[in-house]
Design an enzyme around this catalytic site. Sequence first.
Site, PDB file in Angstrom:
ATOM      1  CG  ASP B  12       5.780   5.049  -7.356  1.00 53.13           C
ATOM      2  OD1 ASP B  12       4.638   5.421  -7.676  1.00 53.13           O
ATOM      3  OD2 ASP B  12       5.998   4.065  -6.618  1.00 53.13           O
ATOM      4  CG  ASP B 131      -2.202   3.396   0.478  1.00 50.63           C
ATOM      5  OD1 ASP B 131      -2.613   3.437  -0.697  1.00 50.63           O
ATOM      6  OD2 ASP B 131      -1.166   3.992   0.864  1.00 50.63           O
TER       7      ASP B 131
END
Lengths: 207, 254
Positions: B12, B131
Amino acid sequence: MTIIIIDYGAGNIANVMKAIASTGLSAKLSHDPAEILSADGVVLPGVGAYGAAMSALNERQLIGPLQAYAKSGKPFLGVCLGMQLLFERSTEFGETAGLGIIPEDVVTLPQQQGYKVPQMGWNQNQVRQLNPITSTLNDTYTYFVHSFYVRTAPQYIAATVDYGQIEIPSVVVNDSGNVIGAQFHPEKSGKDGLLVWQSFKEMVDDK
Amino acid sequence: MTLAKRIVPALDIKNGQVVKGVQFENLRSVGDPVTVAKAYEQAGADELVLLDITATLEERDTMMTIVNAISSVVFIPLTVGGGIRSTQDMTRLIKAGADKIFVNSAAVKQPELITKGAAIFGSQAIVGAIDVKWEPKSKFYQVYVAGGTQPTGLNAISWAKEMVALGAGELLVTSMDADGTKNGYDIDLYQQLTEAVSVPIVASGGAGKIEDFTALLKQTTVDAALAASVFHLGEIALPQLKQTLKKEGVAIRI
Protein backbone atom coordinates in the site's frame (compact mmCIF):
# COMPACT_ATOMS: atom_id res chain seq x y z
CA MET A 1 27.98 -1.98 -31.46
CA THR A 2 24.37 -1.08 -32.17
CA ILE A 3 21.32 -2.91 -31.00
CA ILE A 4 18.05 -1.81 -32.49
CA ILE A 5 14.68 -2.43 -30.90
CA ILE A 6 12.08 -2.33 -33.62
CA ASP A 7 9.75 0.61 -33.02
CA TYR A 8 6.35 -0.12 -34.51
CA GLY A 9 4.00 0.98 -31.74
CA ALA A 10 4.10 -2.32 -29.82
CA GLY A 11 3.06 -2.09 -26.17
CA ASN A 12 5.50 -2.04 -23.28
CA ILE A 13 8.68 -1.43 -25.22
CA ALA A 14 9.70 0.71 -22.23
CA ASN A 15 10.00 -2.35 -20.00
CA VAL A 16 12.08 -4.16 -22.63
CA MET A 17 14.37 -1.12 -22.79
CA LYS A 18 14.70 -1.05 -19.00
CA ALA A 19 15.64 -4.74 -18.80
CA ILE A 20 18.17 -4.41 -21.62
CA ALA A 21 19.67 -1.33 -19.98
CA SER A 22 20.07 -3.22 -16.70
CA THR A 23 22.40 -5.71 -18.41
CA GLY A 24 24.66 -2.88 -19.53
CA LEU A 25 23.56 -3.14 -23.13
CA SER A 26 22.63 0.07 -24.87
CA ALA A 27 19.81 -0.25 -27.33
CA LYS A 28 18.07 2.22 -29.57
CA LEU A 29 14.47 2.34 -30.73
CA SER A 30 14.19 2.67 -34.49
CA HIS A 31 11.98 2.00 -37.49
CA ASP A 32 14.53 3.19 -40.04
CA PRO A 33 15.24 0.32 -42.50
CA ALA A 34 18.82 1.45 -43.15
CA GLU A 35 19.56 1.60 -39.44
CA ILE A 36 18.02 -1.85 -38.93
CA LEU A 37 20.01 -3.44 -41.76
CA SER A 38 23.28 -2.05 -40.43
CA ALA A 39 22.56 -3.02 -36.78
CA ASP A 40 24.68 -5.59 -34.92
CA GLY A 41 21.63 -6.97 -33.15
CA VAL A 42 17.87 -6.58 -33.55
CA VAL A 43 15.10 -7.14 -31.02
CA LEU A 44 11.48 -7.45 -32.15
CA PRO A 45 9.21 -6.99 -29.11
CA GLY A 46 5.45 -7.28 -29.17
CA VAL A 47 2.27 -7.47 -27.17
CA GLY A 48 -1.22 -7.56 -28.63
CA ALA A 49 -2.86 -8.76 -31.81
CA TYR A 50 -1.01 -10.46 -34.69
CA GLY A 51 -2.88 -8.78 -37.51
CA ALA A 52 -2.44 -5.30 -36.05
CA ALA A 53 1.28 -5.92 -35.51
CA MET A 54 1.83 -7.10 -39.09
CA SER A 55 -0.13 -4.08 -40.39
CA ALA A 56 2.03 -1.77 -38.28
CA LEU A 57 5.24 -3.37 -39.63
CA ASN A 58 3.85 -3.13 -43.16
CA GLU A 59 2.90 0.54 -42.79
CA ARG A 60 6.44 1.33 -41.70
CA GLN A 61 7.79 -0.75 -44.60
CA LEU A 62 9.71 -2.98 -42.22
CA ILE A 63 8.77 -6.45 -43.47
CA GLY A 64 11.39 -6.59 -46.23
CA PRO A 65 14.20 -5.14 -44.08
CA LEU A 66 13.47 -7.56 -41.21
CA GLN A 67 13.46 -10.55 -43.59
CA ALA A 68 16.74 -9.33 -45.12
CA TYR A 69 18.28 -8.75 -41.70
CA ALA A 70 17.33 -12.31 -40.64
CA LYS A 71 19.20 -13.67 -43.69
CA SER A 72 22.32 -11.65 -42.82
CA GLY A 73 23.26 -14.10 -40.07
CA LYS A 74 23.36 -11.37 -37.43
CA PRO A 75 21.61 -11.90 -34.05
CA PHE A 76 17.85 -11.35 -34.09
CA LEU A 77 15.63 -11.91 -31.04
CA GLY A 78 11.84 -11.94 -31.17
CA VAL A 79 9.95 -11.73 -27.89
CA CYS A 80 6.40 -12.95 -27.19
CA LEU A 81 4.26 -11.66 -30.10
CA GLY A 82 7.59 -10.67 -31.70
CA MET A 83 8.53 -14.37 -31.66
CA GLN A 84 5.19 -15.40 -33.20
CA LEU A 85 5.66 -12.83 -35.99
CA LEU A 86 8.78 -14.75 -37.11
CA PHE A 87 6.52 -17.56 -38.40
CA GLU A 88 4.73 -17.96 -41.73
CA ARG A 89 1.20 -17.23 -40.57
CA SER A 90 -1.27 -16.96 -37.71
CA THR A 91 -4.85 -18.10 -37.53
CA GLU A 92 -5.72 -15.45 -34.91
CA PHE A 93 -9.01 -13.88 -36.14
CA GLY A 94 -8.60 -15.20 -39.69
CA GLU A 95 -5.34 -16.03 -41.37
CA THR A 96 -2.58 -13.39 -41.36
CA ALA A 97 0.79 -13.79 -43.07
CA GLY A 98 3.80 -13.38 -40.78
CA LEU A 99 7.46 -12.67 -41.56
CA GLY A 100 8.05 -16.25 -42.72
CA ILE A 101 11.52 -16.53 -41.19
CA ILE A 102 10.71 -19.83 -39.42
CA PRO A 103 8.34 -22.40 -40.98
CA GLU A 104 4.76 -23.08 -40.00
CA ASP A 105 2.18 -21.34 -37.94
CA VAL A 106 0.67 -19.75 -34.86
CA VAL A 107 -2.58 -21.21 -33.52
CA THR A 108 -4.95 -20.71 -30.60
CA LEU A 109 -4.21 -22.46 -27.31
CA PRO A 110 -7.06 -24.96 -27.04
CA GLN A 111 -9.31 -25.11 -23.97
CA GLN A 112 -8.21 -27.92 -21.65
CA GLN A 113 -9.84 -28.87 -18.35
CA GLY A 114 -8.00 -27.08 -15.56
CA TYR A 115 -5.81 -24.98 -17.88
CA LYS A 116 -6.74 -21.38 -18.41
CA VAL A 117 -6.37 -19.41 -21.62
CA PRO A 118 -4.34 -17.19 -21.72
CA GLN A 119 -1.52 -19.02 -20.10
CA MET A 120 -0.54 -16.34 -17.59
CA GLY A 121 2.24 -16.97 -15.12
CA TRP A 122 5.55 -18.72 -14.53
CA ASN A 123 6.24 -22.01 -16.32
CA GLN A 124 9.29 -24.27 -16.31
CA ASN A 125 11.45 -24.59 -19.42
CA GLN A 126 12.88 -27.82 -20.73
CA VAL A 127 15.75 -27.27 -23.11
CA ARG A 128 15.61 -29.32 -26.31
CA GLN A 129 18.55 -27.75 -28.14
CA LEU A 130 21.45 -25.83 -26.69
CA ASN A 131 22.00 -22.41 -28.19
CA PRO A 132 23.19 -19.06 -26.79
CA ILE A 133 19.73 -18.24 -25.40
CA THR A 134 18.83 -21.66 -23.98
CA SER A 135 22.25 -22.20 -22.36
CA THR A 136 21.00 -20.83 -19.01
CA LEU A 137 17.35 -21.85 -19.30
CA ASN A 138 17.00 -25.54 -18.43
CA ASP A 139 14.51 -26.07 -15.57
CA THR A 140 14.16 -22.32 -15.00
CA TYR A 141 10.78 -20.67 -14.67
CA THR A 142 9.99 -17.75 -16.94
CA TYR A 143 6.91 -15.52 -17.21
CA PHE A 144 4.34 -16.17 -19.95
CA VAL A 145 1.25 -14.28 -21.07
CA HIS A 146 -0.25 -15.62 -24.29
CA SER A 147 -3.37 -17.14 -25.87
CA PHE A 148 -1.66 -18.43 -29.03
CA TYR A 149 1.33 -20.71 -29.55
CA VAL A 150 3.54 -21.81 -32.42
CA ARG A 151 3.43 -25.16 -34.16
CA THR A 152 6.61 -26.07 -35.94
CA ALA A 153 9.01 -28.96 -36.65
CA PRO A 154 11.26 -30.20 -33.79
CA GLN A 155 14.40 -28.82 -35.47
CA TYR A 156 13.11 -25.27 -34.83
CA ILE A 157 12.21 -25.87 -31.18
CA ALA A 158 14.97 -25.11 -28.68
CA ALA A 159 12.93 -25.23 -25.45
CA THR A 160 9.40 -26.08 -24.37
CA VAL A 161 7.03 -25.75 -21.43
CA ASP A 162 4.21 -28.18 -20.62
CA TYR A 163 0.68 -26.82 -20.49
CA GLY A 164 -1.79 -29.63 -19.98
CA GLN A 165 -1.41 -31.98 -22.92
CA ILE A 166 0.40 -29.37 -25.00
CA GLU A 167 4.12 -28.90 -25.27
CA ILE A 168 4.41 -25.19 -25.96
CA PRO A 169 7.60 -24.08 -27.74
CA SER A 170 9.10 -21.49 -25.38
CA VAL A 171 12.24 -20.84 -27.44
CA VAL A 172 12.49 -21.29 -31.21
CA VAL A 173 15.40 -20.94 -33.61
CA ASN A 174 15.81 -20.66 -37.39
CA ASP A 175 17.93 -22.94 -39.60
CA SER A 176 21.09 -20.89 -39.34
CA GLY A 177 20.76 -20.22 -35.61
CA ASN A 178 20.94 -16.42 -35.72
CA VAL A 179 17.21 -15.83 -35.29
CA ILE A 180 15.84 -16.84 -31.91
CA GLY A 181 12.39 -16.30 -30.49
CA ALA A 182 11.20 -16.41 -26.87
CA GLN A 183 7.50 -16.98 -26.17
CA PHE A 184 7.96 -15.75 -22.59
CA HIS A 185 8.83 -12.23 -21.44
CA PRO A 186 12.54 -12.13 -20.51
CA GLU A 187 12.03 -8.57 -19.28
CA LYS A 188 9.55 -9.89 -16.69
CA SER A 189 11.24 -13.16 -15.74
CA GLY A 190 13.44 -11.99 -12.89
CA LYS A 191 17.11 -12.94 -12.85
CA ASP A 192 16.63 -15.83 -15.29
CA GLY A 193 15.06 -13.40 -17.74
CA LEU A 194 17.94 -10.99 -17.40
CA LEU A 195 20.29 -13.86 -18.28
CA VAL A 196 18.49 -14.10 -21.63
CA TRP A 197 19.34 -10.47 -22.38
CA GLN A 198 22.90 -11.12 -21.20
CA SER A 199 23.11 -14.11 -23.57
CA PHE A 200 21.78 -12.00 -26.42
CA LYS A 201 24.44 -9.39 -25.66
CA GLU A 202 27.08 -12.13 -25.88
CA MET A 203 25.63 -13.30 -29.22
CA VAL A 204 26.04 -9.76 -30.51
CA ASP A 205 29.55 -9.43 -29.02
CA ASP A 206 30.65 -12.72 -30.62
CA LYS A 207 29.57 -11.71 -34.10
CA MET B 1 5.62 -29.39 -14.62
CA THR B 2 3.01 -26.82 -15.23
CA LEU B 3 2.20 -23.23 -14.41
CA ALA B 4 3.49 -22.31 -10.96
CA LYS B 5 1.22 -20.84 -8.30
CA ARG B 6 2.18 -17.22 -7.74
CA ILE B 7 3.08 -15.69 -4.38
CA VAL B 8 2.31 -11.99 -4.49
CA PRO B 9 3.31 -9.41 -1.86
CA ALA B 10 1.17 -6.27 -1.90
CA LEU B 11 2.37 -2.78 -1.03
CA ASP B 12 0.00 0.00 0.00
CA ILE B 13 1.56 3.27 -1.07
CA LYS B 14 0.73 6.73 0.26
CA ASN B 15 2.69 9.94 -0.30
CA GLY B 16 5.47 7.98 -1.95
CA GLN B 17 5.99 5.65 1.00
CA VAL B 18 4.97 2.09 1.79
CA VAL B 19 2.25 2.46 4.40
CA LYS B 20 2.92 0.92 7.81
CA GLY B 21 6.52 0.49 6.76
CA VAL B 22 8.07 -2.83 6.08
CA GLN B 23 10.08 -4.64 8.65
CA PHE B 24 12.45 -7.33 7.61
CA GLU B 25 16.18 -7.80 7.69
CA ASN B 26 16.51 -7.49 11.45
CA LEU B 27 13.20 -5.67 11.74
CA ARG B 28 14.64 -2.51 10.27
CA SER B 29 11.70 -0.40 9.14
CA VAL B 30 11.83 0.43 5.44
CA GLY B 31 9.42 2.76 3.71
CA ASP B 32 10.96 3.33 0.29
CA PRO B 33 8.85 1.39 -2.26
CA VAL B 34 11.77 0.75 -4.63
CA THR B 35 13.92 -0.77 -1.85
CA VAL B 36 11.03 -2.91 -0.69
CA ALA B 37 10.08 -4.05 -4.19
CA LYS B 38 13.66 -5.02 -4.98
CA ALA B 39 13.97 -6.95 -1.72
CA TYR B 40 10.78 -8.89 -2.48
CA GLU B 41 11.95 -9.70 -6.01
CA GLN B 42 15.23 -11.05 -4.64
CA ALA B 43 13.39 -13.07 -1.99
CA GLY B 44 11.39 -14.83 -4.73
CA ALA B 45 8.15 -12.86 -5.17
CA ASP B 46 6.43 -13.90 -8.41
CA GLU B 47 4.63 -10.60 -8.91
CA LEU B 48 4.01 -7.38 -6.98
CA VAL B 49 0.76 -5.55 -6.40
CA LEU B 50 0.97 -1.82 -5.73
CA LEU B 51 -2.09 -0.11 -4.30
CA ASP B 52 -2.17 3.68 -4.48
CA ILE B 53 -4.13 4.86 -1.45
CA THR B 54 -3.55 8.56 -2.04
CA ALA B 55 -6.35 10.85 -3.00
CA THR B 56 -4.98 13.92 -4.76
CA LEU B 57 -3.80 14.26 -8.35
CA GLU B 58 -0.47 15.60 -7.14
CA GLU B 59 0.15 12.37 -5.25
CA ARG B 60 -0.91 10.40 -8.32
CA ASP B 61 2.11 11.87 -10.12
CA THR B 62 4.28 10.60 -7.29
CA MET B 63 2.84 7.13 -7.97
CA MET B 64 3.91 7.35 -11.65
CA THR B 65 7.42 8.19 -10.54
CA ILE B 66 7.42 5.21 -8.16
CA VAL B 67 6.11 2.77 -10.79
CA ASN B 68 8.75 4.02 -13.22
CA ALA B 69 11.51 3.66 -10.63
CA ILE B 70 10.42 0.16 -9.58
CA SER B 71 10.08 -1.12 -13.14
CA SER B 72 13.60 0.14 -13.89
CA VAL B 73 15.17 -2.21 -11.34
CA VAL B 74 12.56 -4.92 -10.64
CA PHE B 75 11.93 -7.40 -13.46
CA ILE B 76 8.81 -9.28 -12.41
CA PRO B 77 5.20 -8.39 -13.29
CA LEU B 78 3.80 -5.27 -11.62
CA THR B 79 0.07 -4.94 -11.03
CA VAL B 80 -0.95 -1.42 -10.08
CA GLY B 81 -4.25 0.15 -9.06
CA GLY B 82 -6.13 2.36 -6.66
CA GLY B 83 -8.28 5.24 -7.81
CA ILE B 84 -8.33 4.27 -11.50
CA ARG B 85 -11.21 6.17 -13.08
CA SER B 86 -10.42 6.38 -16.79
CA THR B 87 -8.43 4.76 -19.58
CA GLN B 88 -6.13 7.81 -19.32
CA ASP B 89 -5.27 6.72 -15.77
CA MET B 90 -4.49 3.25 -17.14
CA THR B 91 -2.35 4.61 -19.97
CA ARG B 92 -0.29 6.72 -17.59
CA LEU B 93 0.45 3.76 -15.34
CA ILE B 94 1.24 1.39 -18.21
CA LYS B 95 3.58 3.96 -19.75
CA ALA B 96 5.25 4.29 -16.34
CA GLY B 97 5.92 0.52 -16.36
CA ALA B 98 2.86 -1.28 -14.95
CA ASP B 99 2.09 -4.62 -16.61
CA LYS B 100 -1.45 -4.93 -15.32
CA ILE B 101 -3.96 -2.44 -13.98
CA PHE B 102 -6.60 -3.33 -11.45
CA VAL B 103 -9.93 -1.54 -11.26
CA ASN B 104 -12.24 -1.75 -8.27
CA SER B 105 -14.89 0.87 -7.35
CA ALA B 106 -14.84 2.58 -10.73
CA ALA B 107 -15.76 -0.67 -12.47
CA VAL B 108 -18.99 -0.86 -10.45
CA LYS B 109 -19.90 2.73 -11.39
CA GLN B 110 -18.78 2.47 -15.02
CA PRO B 111 -18.40 -1.17 -16.11
CA GLU B 112 -17.45 -0.07 -19.64
CA LEU B 113 -14.10 1.03 -18.22
CA ILE B 114 -13.03 -2.62 -18.17
CA THR B 115 -14.14 -3.17 -21.77
CA LYS B 116 -12.37 -0.02 -22.95
CA GLY B 117 -9.18 -0.91 -21.07
CA ALA B 118 -9.19 -4.45 -22.46
CA ALA B 119 -9.70 -3.12 -26.00
CA ILE B 120 -6.65 -0.86 -25.67
CA PHE B 121 -4.23 -2.98 -23.65
CA GLY B 122 -5.62 -6.52 -23.99
CA SER B 123 -7.56 -8.51 -21.39
CA GLN B 124 -4.32 -9.79 -19.87
CA ALA B 125 -3.56 -6.24 -18.66
CA ILE B 126 -6.92 -5.58 -16.99
CA VAL B 127 -7.57 -7.04 -13.55
CA GLY B 128 -10.99 -6.83 -11.94
CA ALA B 129 -10.59 -6.19 -8.21
CA ILE B 130 -13.46 -7.13 -5.89
CA ASP B 131 -13.82 -6.55 -2.14
CA VAL B 132 -16.20 -9.14 -0.75
CA LYS B 133 -18.11 -9.63 2.50
CA TRP B 134 -20.33 -12.58 3.45
CA GLU B 135 -23.83 -11.48 4.42
CA PRO B 136 -25.01 -14.13 6.91
CA LYS B 137 -28.66 -13.05 6.96
CA SER B 138 -29.22 -13.04 3.23
CA LYS B 139 -26.51 -15.68 2.66
CA PHE B 140 -24.52 -14.20 -0.20
CA TYR B 141 -21.10 -12.68 -0.84
CA GLN B 142 -21.69 -8.96 -1.29
CA VAL B 143 -19.43 -6.60 -3.25
CA TYR B 144 -18.23 -3.51 -1.38
CA VAL B 145 -16.61 -0.42 -2.90
CA ALA B 146 -14.82 2.73 -1.75
CA GLY B 147 -12.18 0.86 0.22
CA GLY B 148 -14.72 -1.56 1.64
CA THR B 149 -16.96 1.13 3.11
CA GLN B 150 -19.97 0.97 0.76
CA PRO B 151 -22.15 -2.08 0.09
CA THR B 152 -23.35 -2.31 -3.50
CA GLY B 153 -26.04 -4.99 -3.31
CA LEU B 154 -24.10 -6.90 -5.97
CA ASN B 155 -23.52 -10.63 -5.58
CA ALA B 156 -19.76 -11.17 -5.80
CA ILE B 157 -19.98 -14.40 -7.78
CA SER B 158 -22.28 -12.81 -10.39
CA TRP B 159 -20.14 -9.65 -10.47
CA ALA B 160 -17.02 -11.79 -11.03
CA LYS B 161 -18.68 -13.41 -14.06
CA GLU B 162 -19.81 -10.00 -15.28
CA MET B 163 -16.30 -8.54 -15.00
CA VAL B 164 -14.88 -11.42 -17.05
CA ALA B 165 -17.61 -10.96 -19.66
CA LEU B 166 -16.71 -7.26 -19.80
CA GLY B 167 -13.09 -8.14 -20.55
CA ALA B 168 -11.16 -8.59 -17.30
CA GLY B 169 -8.36 -11.12 -17.82
CA GLU B 170 -7.81 -11.81 -14.14
CA LEU B 171 -9.62 -11.22 -10.84
CA LEU B 172 -8.11 -10.00 -7.58
CA VAL B 173 -10.58 -10.90 -4.86
CA THR B 174 -10.24 -9.78 -1.25
CA SER B 175 -12.29 -11.33 1.52
CA MET B 176 -13.04 -8.47 3.90
CA ASP B 177 -14.10 -11.00 6.56
CA ALA B 178 -10.71 -12.70 6.47
CA ASP B 179 -8.58 -9.62 5.84
CA GLY B 180 -6.54 -8.68 8.88
CA THR B 181 -7.59 -11.73 10.92
CA LYS B 182 -4.56 -13.88 10.02
CA ASN B 183 -6.94 -16.85 10.33
CA GLY B 184 -6.49 -18.10 6.79
CA TYR B 185 -7.99 -17.44 3.37
CA ASP B 186 -11.73 -17.81 2.75
CA ILE B 187 -11.51 -21.19 1.01
CA ASP B 188 -15.26 -21.41 0.33
CA LEU B 189 -15.28 -18.06 -1.50
CA TYR B 190 -12.43 -19.08 -3.81
CA GLN B 191 -13.93 -22.50 -4.51
CA GLN B 192 -17.12 -20.79 -5.64
CA LEU B 193 -15.23 -18.23 -7.72
CA THR B 194 -13.00 -20.73 -9.51
CA GLU B 195 -16.09 -22.72 -10.48
CA ALA B 196 -17.81 -19.59 -11.76
CA VAL B 197 -15.07 -18.10 -13.97
CA SER B 198 -12.22 -19.40 -16.09
CA VAL B 199 -9.73 -16.53 -15.74
CA PRO B 200 -6.88 -16.59 -13.19
CA ILE B 201 -7.84 -15.60 -9.65
CA VAL B 202 -5.61 -13.90 -7.09
CA ALA B 203 -6.79 -14.59 -3.53
CA SER B 204 -6.30 -11.90 -0.90
CA GLY B 205 -7.04 -11.57 2.80
CA GLY B 206 -6.39 -13.74 5.83
CA ALA B 207 -2.85 -15.05 5.46
CA GLY B 208 -1.29 -15.55 8.89
CA LYS B 209 0.90 -18.61 8.63
CA ILE B 210 2.44 -20.87 6.01
CA GLU B 211 -0.34 -23.46 6.43
CA ASP B 212 -2.86 -20.85 5.24
CA PHE B 213 -1.10 -20.66 1.87
CA THR B 214 -0.87 -24.45 1.68
CA ALA B 215 -4.60 -24.83 2.40
CA LEU B 216 -5.58 -22.21 -0.18
CA LEU B 217 -3.35 -23.56 -2.93
CA LYS B 218 -4.20 -27.23 -2.31
CA GLN B 219 -7.94 -26.89 -1.69
CA THR B 220 -8.74 -24.43 -4.45
CA THR B 221 -7.55 -23.85 -8.03
CA VAL B 222 -6.72 -20.15 -7.56
CA ASP B 223 -3.57 -19.07 -9.37
CA ALA B 224 -2.05 -16.75 -6.82
CA ALA B 225 -1.97 -15.94 -3.12
CA LEU B 226 -1.57 -12.31 -2.14
CA ALA B 227 -0.49 -11.14 1.30
CA ALA B 228 0.90 -8.00 2.83
CA SER B 229 1.48 -7.75 6.58
CA VAL B 230 2.85 -11.28 7.14
CA PHE B 231 5.57 -10.47 4.65
CA HIS B 232 6.09 -6.86 5.72
CA LEU B 233 6.41 -7.78 9.39
CA GLY B 234 8.80 -10.60 8.62
CA GLU B 235 6.40 -13.17 10.09
CA ILE B 236 6.70 -15.28 6.96
CA ALA B 237 9.86 -15.28 4.86
CA LEU B 238 9.22 -15.79 1.14
CA PRO B 239 12.02 -18.34 0.55
CA GLN B 240 10.86 -20.52 3.45
CA LEU B 241 7.21 -20.22 2.36
CA LYS B 242 8.03 -21.27 -1.20
CA GLN B 243 10.24 -24.18 -0.10
CA THR B 244 7.50 -25.47 2.20
CA LEU B 245 4.82 -25.18 -0.50
CA LYS B 246 7.04 -27.04 -2.94
CA LYS B 247 7.57 -29.84 -0.41
CA GLU B 248 3.81 -30.02 0.00
CA GLY B 249 3.49 -30.68 -3.71
CA VAL B 250 2.33 -27.23 -4.84
CA ALA B 251 3.81 -26.11 -8.19
CA ILE B 252 6.09 -23.28 -7.14
CA ARG B 253 8.93 -21.36 -8.76
CA ILE B 254 12.01 -21.60 -6.58
